[in-house]
Design an enzyme around this catalytic site. Structure first.
Site, PDB file in Angstrom:
ATOM      1  CG  HIS A  68      50.282  30.987  70.395  1.00  0.00           C
ATOM      2  ND1 HIS A  68      49.935  32.009  71.248  1.00  0.00           N
ATOM      3  CD2 HIS A  68      49.484  29.946  70.721  1.00  0.00           C
ATOM      4  CE1 HIS A  68      48.967  31.611  72.038  1.00  0.00           C
ATOM      5  NE2 HIS A  68      48.667  30.356  71.746  1.00  0.00           N
ATOM      6  CE  LYS A 125      50.011  27.228  73.766  1.00  0.00           C
ATOM      7  NZ  LYS A 125      48.674  26.722  73.419  1.00  0.00           N
ATOM      8  CG  ASP A 169      49.853  34.449  74.460  1.00  0.00           C
ATOM      9  OD1 ASP A 169      49.514  33.510  73.700  1.00  0.00           O
ATOM     10  OD2 ASP A 169      49.309  35.565  74.433  1.00  0.00           O
ATOM     11  NE  ARG A 211      54.011   2.505  71.305  1.00  0.00           N
ATOM     12  CZ  ARG A 211      53.501   1.312  71.593  1.00  0.00           C
ATOM     13  NH1 ARG A 211      52.896   0.604  70.645  1.00  0.00           N
ATOM     14  NH2 ARG A 211      53.604   0.822  72.812  1.00  0.00           N
TER      15      ARG A 211
END
Length: 317
Positions: free
Chosen positions: A149, A170, A188, A253
């Protein structure tokens, strides 16, 4: 998350012919009897040893390909010996026969094949070209697949799978990347298969070229951005996981920690991109894709910075 892996164990001769006959330049020489026969191994076979009478380790589950060598050998045998050897091969329930270089079977051999309901085909391709092309086609048919997905895009040669929880943005991120020159592969539902030593992503036929955007609905990507904004399939190079901004402290980071996403037993580089109001997520994902492209070329910006930091610390000591 557990992934459901689909593995094909067989393919009918009829399905193989209907799907690949144009690419493989195949024509049918016999009737269609035997089209329900199954191919159980994803590679063709040249039955030279079998025609010479040696059937030990004969790969009977594969398509049998007769090239110039096999055809010339059969012509040199007596009619009785030729029919006996060819008949013994057909008795082993082979899926089908293919004669390369536009060749045909003699009438006596074609009748034997028809008696055993074995489909016979001819291809204009030379033997090695057909073997290579048919092997690739069969490997794709038998390749393990799974469905993920997310949203798959091609960003300047890097295949990026954008994942995240429902509502994480998304599709909106994909739209932003399309505006920057990316191409949509799937939205999808993303089909991923492992074939040819690489992971390849594609979309189901029904949804190819379409993208769902919350508040707008289904959009036709080609109509909005042009035909070059669609790719039928793309190698999977990078997974980007969109995470809530609340999890910012858990995100690496500096990029020194190499994360991986496992799919079909293969580990794909993965980065996490925090999502927040006003944050240009598409730009961040595009930068991640370009960074991955540099890493594939052997240049790692995070390692370069870390090395400079270590050298600075050493000089201060």
């Amino acid at each position: 998350m557990a992934q459901r892996v689909n593995r094909r164990t067989s393919l009918t001769v009829g399905a193989f012919f209907e799907k690949h006959h144009e690419a493989l330049s195949m024509t049918l020489l016999s009737d269609r009897r035997g089209f329900e026969r199954t191919i159980s191994e994803p590679a063709p076979n040249r039955p030279g040893l079998a025609l010479a009478g040696f059937f030990s380790y004969f790969a009977k589950k594969r398509i049998q390909v007769l090239g110039n060598s096999e055809v010339s050998y059969l012509k040199k045998l007596t009619p009785q010996m030729r029919s006996e050897r060819f008949g013994r091969m057909c008795e082993r329930d082979i899926p089908a026969l293919v004669i390369s270089r536009g060749g045909v079977l003699s009438e006596d051999l074609l009748k034997i094949a028809e008696q055993h309901a074995i489909p016979v085909f001819s291809t204009r391709l030379v033997t090695m070209n057909f073997l290579n092309a048919a092997t690739l086609a069969l490997e794709n048919e038998f390749a393990p697949t799974t469905t993920l997905h997310g949203c798959m895009v091609d960003m300047k040669g890097i295949g990026v799978l954008i994942m995240g929880k429902s509502g994480s943005g998304k599709s909106e991120t994909a739209i932003g990347m399309l505006e920057r020159g990316a191409a949509l592969v799937a939205d999808d539902l993303v089909r991923v298969r492992w074939a040819g030593n690489e992971l390849t992503a594609s979309a189901p036929d029904l949804s190819r070229g379409y993208l769902e955007v919350r508040g707008i609905g289904i959009v036709n990507v080609a109509n909005l951005f042009g035909l070059t904004s669609i790719r039928p399939e793309k190698r999977l190079d990078l997974v980007v996981n969109l995470t809530p901004h609340a999890d910012l402290n858990e995100v690496d980071r500096l990029g020194l920690e190499a994360k991986k996403f496992e799919v079909l037993g293969q580990k794909v580089p993965m980065v996490e991109v925090p999502v927040a109001p006003g944050r240009d997520t598409a730009r961040m994902v595009a930068i991640a894709a370009l960074d991955q492209q540099l890493r594939r070329l052997g240049y790692n910006m995070a390692d370069e910075f870390n090395q400079r930091l270590m050298e600075h610390m050493a000089s201060q000591g």
